[in-house]
Write an enzyme that holds these catalytic residues in place. Sequence first.
Site, short mmCIF file in Angstrom:
data_model
loop_
_atom_site.label_atom_id
_atom_site.label_comp_id
_atom_site.label_asym_id
_atom_site.label_seq_id
_atom_site.Cartn_x
_atom_site.Cartn_y
_atom_site.Cartn_z
N SER A 1 0.45 -1.08 -0.20
CA SER A 1 -0.03 -0.01 -0.11
C SER A 1 0.88 1.10 -0.56
CB SER A 1 -0.73 0.22 1.21
OG SER A 1 -1.47 1.30 1.47
N TYR B 1 -1.79 -0.63 10.56
CA TYR B 1 -2.28 -0.82 9.21
C TYR B 1 -1.02 -0.06 8.70
CZ TYR B 1 -3.21 -0.52 4.45
OH TYR B 1 -4.02 -1.33 2.97
N LYS C 1 1.80 -2.61 6.46
CA LYS C 1 2.57 -2.86 5.17
C LYS C 1 4.08 -2.22 4.75
CE LYS C 1 -1.76 -4.43 3.40
NZ LYS C 1 -1.68 -5.25 2.33
#
Length: 259
Positions: free
Chosen positions: A144, A157, A161
Amino acid sequence: MAVSEFLSKRILITGASSGIGAGLAKAFAKRGASLSIVGRNETNLKKVARECKELGAKKILPIIADLAIIKDVERVVKETLASFEGLDILINNAGVALPTPVAETKVSEFDFIFAVNTRAPVILTKLVVPHLEQSKGNIINVSSVVTEVNLPAMNVYSMSKAALNKFTKTAALELAKKGIRVNAVNPASVKTNINRYLDENMARKIQKNVGMLHPLGRRAVSIDEVVNAVLFLASNDARMITGTCLMADRGFVLAGGRL
């Protein structure tokens, strides 16, 4: 790349019941690949499997599994290898996102996000290395743009990533001597079901504003654009590329990546 390049290639795709994963499964199906597709939603996964068969997949193996559970991760590999007797491409696409403000993050949320986004790709990679060495295959991790920009309340999150990016590069360096390439694709916001984990206002803000900050155009990144980036990295046209985290973001990071 040649249209027939993926004909009969054995490909394992996680998170394939919707969104980018479903798009990837269909794209490889059109090219005649044999597919092991993994997801938690049985109804959706079976639908994707039917569509892949109609599109021309040589073989399709749907596996219902929760990648937050280690035994399920191990079972995915076991069932895939039992059916395909080998593997050519692993695509670690499954991902989850939860709003996790620094002062409010729960340990259970942290563990869940890292289990799916980071731990599962690490275990899957470890288990398939001997088979990819045999086929001189490759691995693609779907990461991402959050690895390069900072989004409020998305710290866990983003961390998961960022760890996936680092794993991509380290694995690429280690596995190069085995003839295995490892790369990542880092999309900007794509309107997929992953947004169901987000606060409604946050999801709406991301979808509204991200498209306004793309130098290549106001619209958000499409699933097809991400799929095309993965197809390229999986192909022989990218045979000289390993350890790359390819930004598929329409210039979002270049523009500063601020919402």
